[in-house]
Design a protein around this motif. Structure first.
Motif, PDB file in Angstrom:
ATOM      1  N   VAL A   1     -21.343   5.590 -25.453  1.00  0.00           N
ATOM      2  CA  VAL A   1     -22.217   6.707 -25.416  1.00  0.00           C
ATOM      3  C   VAL A   1     -21.726   7.934 -24.767  1.00  0.00           C
ATOM      4  O   VAL A   1     -21.827   9.041 -24.887  1.00  0.00           O
ATOM      5  CB  VAL A   1     -23.722   6.590 -24.912  1.00  0.00           C
ATOM      6  CG1 VAL A   1     -24.400   5.504 -26.125  1.00  0.00           C
ATOM      7  CG2 VAL A   1     -23.888   5.954 -23.661  1.00  0.00           C
ATOM      8  N   ARG A   2     -20.923   7.824 -23.659  1.00  0.00           N
ATOM      9  CA  ARG A   2     -20.336   8.621 -22.656  1.00  0.00           C
ATOM     10  C   ARG A   2     -19.233   9.437 -23.540  1.00  0.00           C
ATOM     11  O   ARG A   2     -19.251  10.686 -23.766  1.00  0.00           O
ATOM     12  CB  ARG A   2     -19.853   8.160 -21.514  1.00  0.00           C
ATOM     13  CG  ARG A   2     -20.676   7.840 -20.360  1.00  0.00           C
ATOM     14  CD  ARG A   2     -20.016   7.387 -19.210  1.00  0.00           C
ATOM     15  NE  ARG A   2     -19.483   8.069 -18.380  1.00  0.00           N
ATOM     16  CZ  ARG A   2     -20.068   8.552 -17.182  1.00  0.00           C
ATOM     17  NH1 ARG A   2     -21.216   8.242 -17.002  1.00  0.00           N
ATOM     18  NH2 ARG A   2     -19.285   9.667 -16.464  1.00  0.00           N
TER      19      ARG A   2
ATOM     20  N   PRO B   1     -22.038  -5.593 -25.350  1.00  0.00           N
ATOM     21  CA  PRO B   1     -22.413  -5.257 -23.790  1.00  0.00           C
ATOM     22  C   PRO B   1     -21.420  -4.474 -23.212  1.00  0.00           C
ATOM     23  O   PRO B   1     -21.830  -3.779 -22.064  1.00  0.00           O
ATOM     24  CB  PRO B   1     -22.976  -6.474 -23.234  1.00  0.00           C
ATOM     25  CG  PRO B   1     -22.146  -7.677 -24.234  1.00  0.00           C
ATOM     26  CD  PRO B   1     -22.064  -6.923 -25.530  1.00  0.00           C
ATOM     27  N   MET B   2     -20.155  -4.892 -23.153  1.00  0.00           N
ATOM     28  CA  MET B   2     -19.082  -4.125 -22.538  1.00  0.00           C
ATOM     29  C   MET B   2     -18.823  -2.663 -22.908  1.00  0.00           C
ATOM     30  O   MET B   2     -18.647  -1.708 -21.827  1.00  0.00           O
ATOM     31  CB  MET B   2     -17.784  -4.765 -22.606  1.00  0.00           C
ATOM     32  CG  MET B   2     -17.359  -5.973 -21.790  1.00  0.00           C
ATOM     33  SD  MET B   2     -15.838  -6.711 -22.278  1.00  0.00           S
ATOM     34  CE  MET B   2     -14.824  -5.482 -21.693  1.00  0.00           C
TER      35      MET B   2
ATOM     36  N   PHE C   1     -21.255  -0.744 -24.360  1.00  0.00           N
ATOM     37  CA  PHE C   1     -22.648  -0.414 -24.480  1.00  0.00           C
ATOM     38  C   PHE C   1     -22.752   1.149 -23.880  1.00  0.00           C
ATOM     39  O   PHE C   1     -23.245   2.103 -24.436  1.00  0.00           O
ATOM     40  CB  PHE C   1     -23.615  -1.334 -24.110  1.00  0.00           C
ATOM     41  CG  PHE C   1     -25.159  -0.784 -24.371  1.00  0.00           C
ATOM     42  CD1 PHE C   1     -25.652  -1.239 -25.633  1.00  0.00           C
ATOM     43  CD2 PHE C   1     -25.904  -0.318 -23.499  1.00  0.00           C
ATOM     44  CE1 PHE C   1     -26.999  -1.117 -25.895  1.00  0.00           C
ATOM     45  CE2 PHE C   1     -27.264   0.013 -23.690  1.00  0.00           C
ATOM     46  CZ  PHE C   1     -27.660  -0.356 -24.972  1.00  0.00           C
ATOM     47  N   LEU C   2     -22.518   1.080 -22.696  1.00  0.00           N
ATOM     48  CA  LEU C   2     -22.725   2.369 -21.852  1.00  0.00           C
ATOM     49  C   LEU C   2     -21.472   3.256 -22.041  1.00  0.00           C
ATOM     50  O   LEU C   2     -21.327   4.537 -22.026  1.00  0.00           O
ATOM     51  CB  LEU C   2     -23.032   2.028 -20.309  1.00  0.00           C
ATOM     52  CG  LEU C   2     -24.154   1.246 -20.111  1.00  0.00           C
ATOM     53  CD1 LEU C   2     -23.917   0.701 -18.730  1.00  0.00           C
ATOM     54  CD2 LEU C   2     -25.419   2.172 -20.247  1.00  0.00           C
TER      55      LEU C   2
END
Lengths: 96, 549
Positions: free
Chosen positions: B99-100, B92-93, B95-96
């Motif tokens: 993708v960046r 979860p850390m 996760f975003l």
């Protein structure tokens, strides 16, 4: 492990526009973003496993596992569920 | 040796099987031309969900982890279980974040994290720091994979007396590994990972069902561990945490999670995937390995219940606790299945070792060779330099194990976790903001490194009788606090790093010190496979030149 079902995602106007022309990406109105309120859910599986004082116990045991162990193994399910939900709720536009 | 003959035969057979696969991998998903860094070093940047899952899983959960984590539980109990929360919170850390990183790398053809830093902050110096940090953190990690194989070989009795005879099997294994990595690049570990993980999953499923049944159930396994720790004089062991090591447990899990995807080999696995969706789906799917790791960790307690006594270590009077899991398998399983289990660990070492050497080679090629030695290198030359560097890296890793005390690699790897964290402001924060000044990021890196090294130097290790670099748990009393609590060095060091970077940014900006040019645009961070212009596959040298200021 999840290849999501192969149903076509609902058309996402933002994505579609950008994929049409590279130039569209530079138009400010078309700017995409990863922002979504669903992302806040990701904090839960980060914080909960780190609150060890709350579950640093031997009892109650489950199938012979002390609380400290079975609960942390259970947090794996929490992590998987959360990331899956966030992906489902936000990730549709990611699919080609 | 003769009582282990079945184990050795099974081990060797499986080892040869994956070696053949490693060479054949060059033709798998056949590229038109393997002589390009995107092909050799990133497998064509086209791996789908399943391949990425096996590749990244095989990459992050290494043989050393599988041997060392249960050894930690065997020795200290609950404190070793930190690996489970660590590998839960990491997904979860990132996760975003990942993708960046994937998007901007896809747009610009970045191969390494330092490539990104170079373009984002317009600073070859900062990129060089990130690259050197990455190489320095990865090298001992590769050597540790050999420690994993060695634990297995020792248990099988395949060890001679002289230094060279003792290490001959490892040298042969690594020579084969080096040859097929040279030929097939990232495709080799990607293909082998299927075998590795299948074997590991089978072995562990059998182990967690068969062994507790043999040892009287989970209840008595935990009771046996509790009895051992109650009898031991050490203050910080036990099947639950205590007031001294609870903060260390939390900060170590958090700090390790922050560090994991800063390691170049993790990023290599991520950048090799086909699109953003592959990464996001894997963030939900990779925790399957965390479950596996949690169960493997508990093998340490099973070894206690089974009365395993670890084999002697390299020096007189020490024990090699890494041998507890192989010994447990050797004692409890039929010989043929122990052979399968040993092969799982042995092959498990090859996959990450291959990916790590590729990642280190890519860093050298892109951020040192191309940046400083040969600016006009063609993609084919880049691929060649990377291939040769990957050989050099492996020779270095073998030399570390053969000529130095393996403990040295373990210490270095511990330091590696602390130093790789110091690239967090430039790489991870850099993905979100360009507010930090490039000069300030260098200052923060220096401060974080300095504090981290000082703290590690202050930590003694009672078990090995060493005064310095004895672990990552720093006693807060050395900061002047009146407490017995300990904290993870890396987290403190990176906190100072960020603080210094912020303050220095304010200072540099008020002095109007020139900032580098940002070679990326906002849209770059959201680009997906279908939306980006295909700048990379054709393989012209991407991005970097345009950002030179």
């Amino acid at each position: 492990m999840a290849e999501p079902p192969s149903t076509t995602p609902p058309p996402d106007p933002e994505t579609a526009d950008i994929s049409d022309t590279e130039a569209a990406a530079s138009a400010p109105a078309q700017a995409r973003s990863d922002r979504s309120p669903w992302n806040w859910l990701l904090i839960v599986p980060i914080v909960v496993p780190l609150t060890t004082p709350l579950f640093n116990h031997d009892n109650p045991r489950l199938l012979g596992f002390p609380t400290f162990y079975w609960l942390q193994l259970a947090f794996i399910i929490l992590g998987v569920t959360t990331t899956t939900v966030v992906y489902r709720m936000t990730g549709r536009g990611e699919r080609r | 040796m003769s009582d282990h003959i079945v184990e050795i035969v099974v081990f060797t057979a499986l080892f040869l099987l994956v070696s053949v696969m490693g060479f054949v991998a060059a033709r798998w998903r056949a590229p038109q031309d393997l002589n390009h860094l995107d092909e050799w070093g990133l497998g064509g940047r086209n791996f789908g969900g399943w391949i990425t899952w096996f590749l990244v899983g095989g990459d992050l959960y290494t043989a050393y982890t599988f041997v060392a984590v249960p050894a930690l539980l065997f020795g200290a109990g609950a404190a070793g279980f930190f690996a489970v929360p660590y590998t839960i919170i990491v997904y979860p850390m990132v996760f975003l974040v990942l993708v960046r990183l994937w998007s901007v790398s896809h747009r610009h053809g970045f191969v390494t994290p330092a490539d990104f830093v170079r373009a984002r902050f317009g600073s070859p110096t900062l990129a060089l720091l990130v690259a050197i940090t990455g190489i320095a953190a990865t090298m001992p990690y590769i050597a540790l994979q050999l420690v994993g194989i060695e634990a297995v070989l020792k248990t099988m009795g395949v060890t001679g007396d002289s230094a060279l005879a003792r290490h001959a099997p490892i040298i042969v294994a690594f020579a084969i590994l080096a040859a097929y990595t040279y030929q097939s690049g990232l495709r080799a570990p990607a293909l082998i990972a299927f075998v590795k993980d299948t074997l590991i999953y089978i072995v562990i499923l059998v182990a967690v069902i068969y062994l507790p049944a043999k040892l009287g159930g989970w209840n008595s396994i935990f009771d046996a561990a509790e009895a051992k720790f109650a009898a031991s004089p050490a203050p910080n062991d036990g099947i639950t945490l205590n007031v001294n090591n609870q903060l260390q447990y939390i900060t170590l899990a958090l700090g390790s999670a922050m560090a994991l995807f800063l390691y170049p080999h993790s990023i290599t696995g991520v950048l090799a995937s086909r699109d953003r969706g592959v990464i996001k789906r894997n963030m939900s799917a990779l925790p399957a390995y965390s479950l596996l790791l949690g169960l493997i960790a508990l093998l340490g307690f099973m070894a206690i219940a089974a009365g395993v006594k670890p084999l002697p270590g390299a020096r007189e009077g020490t024990v090699d606790s890494n041998t507890v899991v192989p010994l447990l398998f050797d004692q409890q399983f039929p010989a043929w299945f122990a052979g399968v289990a040993f092969a799982a660990v042995g092959i498990g070492a090859l996959v990450p070792a291959a990916i790590m050497s590729i990642a280190a080679a890519n860093l050298f090629t892109r951020n040192i060779y191309k940046e400083y030695l040969r600016k006009d290198a063609t993609p084919a030359q880049e691929a060649n330099v990377s291939k040769i560097t990957s050989l050099v890296v492996k020779v270095g890793a073998v030399a570390c194990i053969v000529f130095l005390d393996p403990q040295f690699s373990i210490d270095l790897q511990l330091i590696g976790g602390v130093i790789i964290l110091q690239t967090l402001p430039a790489v991870a924060l850099g993905l979100y903001t360009r507010w930090l000044h490039r000069g300030a990021l260098v200052a923060g890196w220096v401060a974080g490194m300095g504090l981290g090294m000082w703290m590690l130097y202050q930590i003694p290790n009672a078990a090995t009788g060493r005064a310095h670099f004895g672990g990552s748990a720093f006693p807060l009393s050395k900061f002047g606090f009146d407490t017995t609590m300990t904290i993870y060095v890396g987290l403190v060091a990176v906190a100072l790093n960020v603080l210094v970077a912020v303050i220095a940014t304010l200072i540099l900006r008020s002095m109007n010190v020139a900032e580098g040019e940002d070679g990326t645009t906002r849209e770059d961070y959201f680009a997906d496979a279908t939306t980006a212009a295909p700048t990379t596959p054709a393989g012209s040298t991407p991005a970097a030149p345009t950002t030179t200021t």
